[in-house]
Design a protein around this motif. Structure first.
Motif, PDB file in Angstrom:
ATOM      1  N   ALA A  18      25.608  32.987  51.045  1.00  0.00           N
ATOM      2  CA  ALA A  18      26.524  33.542  49.797  1.00  0.00           C
ATOM      3  C   ALA A  18      26.029  33.753  48.496  1.00  0.00           C
ATOM      4  O   ALA A  18      26.027  34.793  48.263  1.00  0.00           O
ATOM      5  N   ASN A  19      26.573  31.926  48.287  1.00  0.00           N
ATOM      6  CA  ASN A  19      26.450  31.778  46.886  1.00  0.00           C
ATOM      7  C   ASN A  19      24.831  31.932  46.387  1.00  0.00           C
ATOM      8  O   ASN A  19      24.670  32.859  45.332  1.00  0.00           O
ATOM      9  N   ASP A  20      23.650  31.775  47.116  1.00  0.00           N
ATOM     10  CA  ASP A  20      22.445  32.093  46.668  1.00  0.00           C
ATOM     11  C   ASP A  20      22.165  33.691  46.273  1.00  0.00           C
ATOM     12  O   ASP A  20      21.139  34.178  45.669  1.00  0.00           O
ATOM     13  N   ILE A  21      22.408  34.154  47.680  1.00  0.00           N
ATOM     14  CA  ILE A  21      22.238  35.346  47.186  1.00  0.00           C
ATOM     15  C   ILE A  21      23.021  36.455  46.231  1.00  0.00           C
ATOM     16  O   ILE A  21      21.780  37.372  45.668  1.00  0.00           O
ATOM     17  N   ALA A  22      24.047  36.211  46.015  1.00  0.00           N
ATOM     18  CA  ALA A  22      24.657  36.829  45.248  1.00  0.00           C
ATOM     19  C   ALA A  22      24.132  36.445  43.154  1.00  0.00           C
ATOM     20  O   ALA A  22      24.576  37.274  43.332  1.00  0.00           O
ATOM     21  N   GLN A  23      23.729  35.057  43.657  1.00  0.00           N
ATOM     22  CA  GLN A  23      23.438  35.093  42.143  1.00  0.00           C
ATOM     23  C   GLN A  23      21.961  35.344  42.161  1.00  0.00           C
ATOM     24  O   GLN A  23      21.076  36.344  41.287  1.00  0.00           O
ATOM     25  N   ARG A  24      21.263  36.245  42.809  1.00  0.00           N
ATOM     26  CA  ARG A  24      20.152  36.689  43.329  1.00  0.00           C
ATOM     27  C   ARG A  24      20.761  37.891  42.952  1.00  0.00           C
ATOM     28  O   ARG A  24      19.584  39.198  42.108  1.00  0.00           O
ATOM     29  N   VAL A  25      22.066  38.610  43.564  1.00  0.00           N
ATOM     30  CA  VAL A  25      21.561  40.481  43.159  1.00  0.00           C
ATOM     31  C   VAL A  25      22.507  39.758  42.167  1.00  0.00           C
ATOM     32  O   VAL A  25      22.085  40.853  40.757  1.00  0.00           O
ATOM     33  N   ALA A  26      22.260  39.053  41.180  1.00  0.00           N
ATOM     34  CA  ALA A  26      23.330  39.255  40.033  1.00  0.00           C
ATOM     35  C   ALA A  26      22.336  39.540  38.428  1.00  0.00           C
ATOM     36  O   ALA A  26      21.856  39.608  37.499  1.00  0.00           O
ATOM     37  N   ALA A  27      20.892  38.468  38.893  1.00  0.00           N
ATOM     38  CA  ALA A  27      19.805  38.092  38.363  1.00  0.00           C
ATOM     39  C   ALA A  27      19.467  40.434  37.990  1.00  0.00           C
ATOM     40  O   ALA A  27      18.049  40.409  37.348  1.00  0.00           O
ATOM     41  N   HIS A  28      19.583  41.297  39.345  1.00  0.00           N
ATOM     42  CA  HIS A  28      19.105  42.310  39.222  1.00  0.00           C
ATOM     43  C   HIS A  28      19.950  43.534  38.138  1.00  0.00           C
ATOM     44  O   HIS A  28      19.703  44.363  37.289  1.00  0.00           O
ATOM     45  N   ASP A  29      21.126  42.531  37.643  1.00  0.00           N
ATOM     46  CA  ASP A  29      21.199  43.311  36.566  1.00  0.00           C
ATOM     47  C   ASP A  29      22.318  44.990  37.120  1.00  0.00           C
ATOM     48  O   ASP A  29      21.582  45.833  36.500  1.00  0.00           O
ATOM     49  N   PRO A  30      22.314  44.975  38.611  1.00  0.00           N
ATOM     50  CA  PRO A  30      22.675  46.100  39.074  1.00  0.00           C
ATOM     51  C   PRO A  30      23.787  47.153  38.519  1.00  0.00           C
ATOM     52  O   PRO A  30      25.347  46.425  38.121  1.00  0.00           O
ATOM     53  N   SER A  31      24.048  48.301  38.548  1.00  0.00           N
ATOM     54  CA  SER A  31      25.795  48.581  38.220  1.00  0.00           C
ATOM     55  C   SER A  31      25.842  49.801  39.583  1.00  0.00           C
ATOM     56  O   SER A  31      27.565  49.841  39.672  1.00  0.00           O
ATOM     57  N   ARG A  32      25.260  49.423  40.900  1.00  0.00           N
ATOM     58  CA  ARG A  32      26.001  49.749  42.188  1.00  0.00           C
ATOM     59  C   ARG A  32      25.358  49.192  43.499  1.00  0.00           C
ATOM     60  O   ARG A  32      23.531  49.192  43.259  1.00  0.00           O
ATOM     61  N   VAL A  33      25.866  48.684  44.056  1.00  0.00           N
ATOM     62  CA  VAL A  33      25.417  47.333  45.040  1.00  0.00           C
ATOM     63  C   VAL A  33      25.882  47.402  46.437  1.00  0.00           C
ATOM     64  O   VAL A  33      27.485  48.432  46.571  1.00  0.00           O
ATOM     65  N   LEU A  34      25.150  48.212  47.233  1.00  0.00           N
ATOM     66  CA  LEU A  34      25.715  48.458  49.022  1.00  0.00           C
ATOM     67  C   LEU A  34      25.640  47.293  49.565  1.00  0.00           C
ATOM     68  O   LEU A  34      24.151  46.316  49.880  1.00  0.00           O
ATOM     69  N   GLU A  35      26.349  46.675  50.564  1.00  0.00           N
ATOM     70  CA  GLU A  35      26.335  45.407  51.093  1.00  0.00           C
ATOM     71  C   GLU A  35      26.255  46.351  52.892  1.00  0.00           C
ATOM     72  O   GLU A  35      26.620  46.664  52.762  1.00  0.00           O
ATOM     73  N   THR A  36      25.189  46.140  53.161  1.00  0.00           N
ATOM     74  CA  THR A  36      25.259  45.921  55.007  1.00  0.00           C
ATOM     75  C   THR A  36      25.401  45.100  55.396  1.00  0.00           C
ATOM     76  O   THR A  36      25.221  43.771  55.090  1.00  0.00           O
ATOM     77  N   ALA A  37      26.107  45.160  57.127  1.00  0.00           N
ATOM     78  CA  ALA A  37      26.582  44.433  57.553  1.00  0.00           C
ATOM     79  C   ALA A  37      27.374  43.469  57.421  1.00  0.00           C
ATOM     80  O   ALA A  37      26.799  42.116  57.183  1.00  0.00           O
ATOM     81  N   ALA A  38      28.280  43.275  56.568  1.00  0.00           N
ATOM     82  CA  ALA A  38      29.114  42.872  55.889  1.00  0.00           C
ATOM     83  C   ALA A  38      30.184  41.921  56.440  1.00  0.00           C
ATOM     84  O   ALA A  38      30.905  40.604  55.945  1.00  0.00           O
ATOM     85  N   GLY A  39      29.828  42.331  57.624  1.00  0.00           N
ATOM     86  CA  GLY A  39      31.106  41.335  58.331  1.00  0.00           C
ATOM     87  C   GLY A  39      32.317  40.979  57.573  1.00  0.00           C
ATOM     88  O   GLY A  39      32.666  42.366  57.367  1.00  0.00           O
ATOM     89  N   THR A  40      33.185  39.883  57.970  1.00  0.00           N
ATOM     90  CA  THR A  40      34.022  39.385  57.220  1.00  0.00           C
ATOM     91  C   THR A  40      34.295  39.271  55.805  1.00  0.00           C
ATOM     92  O   THR A  40      34.839  39.029  55.141  1.00  0.00           O
ATOM     93  N   GLY A  41      32.617  39.071  54.788  1.00  0.00           N
ATOM     94  CA  GLY A  41      32.915  39.577  53.621  1.00  0.00           C
ATOM     95  C   GLY A  41      32.256  38.017  52.701  1.00  0.00           C
ATOM     96  O   GLY A  41      32.937  37.949  51.783  1.00  0.00           O
ATOM     97  N   ALA A  42      32.226  37.370  53.715  1.00  0.00           N
ATOM     98  CA  ALA A  42      31.319  36.159  52.537  1.00  0.00           C
ATOM     99  C   ALA A  42      30.431  36.777  51.569  1.00  0.00           C
ATOM    100  O   ALA A  42      30.848  36.158  50.333  1.00  0.00           O
ATOM    101  N   VAL A  43      30.052  37.734  51.671  1.00  0.00           N
ATOM    102  CA  VAL A  43      28.565  37.319  50.612  1.00  0.00           C
ATOM    103  C   VAL A  43      29.374  38.885  49.672  1.00  0.00           C
ATOM    104  O   VAL A  43      28.998  38.520  48.284  1.00  0.00           O
ATOM    105  N   THR A  44      30.086  39.160  50.144  1.00  0.00           N
ATOM    106  CA  THR A  44      30.851  40.218  49.560  1.00  0.00           C
ATOM    107  C   THR A  44      31.905  40.079  48.054  1.00  0.00           C
ATOM    108  O   THR A  44      32.258  40.211  46.974  1.00  0.00           O
ATOM    109  N   ARG A  45      32.618  38.580  48.556  1.00  0.00           N
ATOM    110  CA  ARG A  45      33.520  38.129  47.860  1.00  0.00           C
ATOM    111  C   ARG A  45      32.466  37.039  46.705  1.00  0.00           C
ATOM    112  O   ARG A  45      32.717  37.212  45.509  1.00  0.00           O
ATOM    113  N   ALA A  46      31.402  36.580  47.212  1.00  0.00           N
ATOM    114  CA  ALA A  46      30.705  36.113  46.487  1.00  0.00           C
ATOM    115  C   ALA A  46      29.738  37.449  45.491  1.00  0.00           C
ATOM    116  O   ALA A  46      29.361  37.092  44.665  1.00  0.00           O
ATOM    117  N   ILE A  47      29.122  37.954  45.563  1.00  0.00           N
ATOM    118  CA  ILE A  47      28.992  39.631  45.206  1.00  0.00           C
ATOM    119  C   ILE A  47      29.682  39.476  44.093  1.00  0.00           C
ATOM    120  O   ILE A  47      29.534  39.919  42.392  1.00  0.00           O
TER     121      ILE A  47
END
Length: 274
Positions: free
Chosen positions: A33-62
């Motif tokens: 999750a921390n790895d993915i979150a850093q990759r997301v941040a590198a794209h400098d997005p303004s709107r993010v969609l997460e699919t199959a979020a489960g219990t939110g591990a990636v959501t919290r990291a993002i």
């Protein structure tokens, strides 16, 4: 995969969400999750969609990695998983929404990035799910996801699957090998993305981490009772869920020791631009 297997493999309900969040998330999902979150941040997005979020591990990291003005929408097919995710406080707004990744309820070209951590393997029609992600991405946007590598590269899952195979020799539970570790071939993934309409060549990176648990017993409980493997075990006659869990714990202890356990985990991270 037949209909009954699909229903079993995607059923995250009952006690599964709580055990999944409490045991599996720190064991398996937080490092990635921390790895993915850093990759997301590198794209400098303004709107993010997460699919199959489960219990939110990636959501919290993002949410932690991105500036407060970025909109985050987190979806999952299973409302029980989202209910568990929403129980953990996040210091910013997140839109939680039940949604099927194959039929996203969002407008065309409405997100800068679509993120999916260890969810693609559960989609019954992967090109269709990729096509939906592409549809909601803005031109130049990115689909970013990861998948587990082959089960032999993931030591706890491999050990427990082998143990359950010996415990149920006539009908071994193969959920882990079939689904979480069943979609690792890079050529297959690239072909499915192309079928979905992605013209760009996807970028693959293999990421290795360590999975840790306080004991072999907790590792076995996490896998046998905190994933849909539980549904597969409980459908078999002749032994209880607790018996199967105990056999798995013994196998983990035999390989990794009776105290805190530490095993290799490995995944592929894939990024493809619209």
């Amino acid at each position: 995969m037949n209909t009954n297997m699909l229903r079993t493999d995607t059923n995250f309900a009952g006690q599964i969400p709580e055990l999944y969040d409490r045991l599996l998330v720190p064991m398996l999902f937080e490092p990635y999750a921390n790895d993915i979150a850093q990759r997301v941040a590198a794209h400098d997005p303004s709107r993010v969609l997460e699919t199959a979020a489960g219990t939110g591990a990636v959501t919290r990291a993002i949410a932690h990695a991105l500036p407060a003005h970025v909109d985050i929408v987190a979806t999952d097919l299973n409302q029980a998983m989202l209910d568990r995710a929403a129980m953990t406080h996040i210091d910013r707004p997140v839109a939680w929404r039940q949604a099927n990744a194959l039929q996203l309820p969002f407008d065309d070209a409405s997100f800068d990035i679509v993120v999916c951590q260890f969810g693609v393997m559960f989609f019954p029609d992967k090109p269709a799910a990729f096509a939906e992600a592409r549809r909601v991405l803005r031109p130049g946007g990115t689909l970013l996801f990861n998948v587990w590598d082959r089960i032999e590269e993931n030591e706890f899952a491999d050990t427990i699957t082998d143990a359950l195979g010996m415990f149920f020799p006539a009908d071994p539970p193969l959920f882990m090998k079939r689904t979480p570790h069943g979609y690792f071939d890079q050529e297959t993934i690239a072909r499915d993305l192309a079928t979905a309409g992605f013209d760009a060549r996807p970028q693959f990176e293999t990421v290795t981490r360590r999975s840790r648990a306080a004991s072999a017993e907790l590792a076995a409980i996490a896998y046998c009772q905190g994933t849909p493997l539980r549904n597969e075990i409980e459908s078999r006659a002749g032994a209880s869920l607790d018996d199967a869990t105990s056999a798995s714990a013994a196998a983990v202890a035999a390989r990794f020791g009776s105290g805190p356990v530490d095993g290799k985990i490995q995944a592929h991270v894939i990024a493809v631009q619209r």
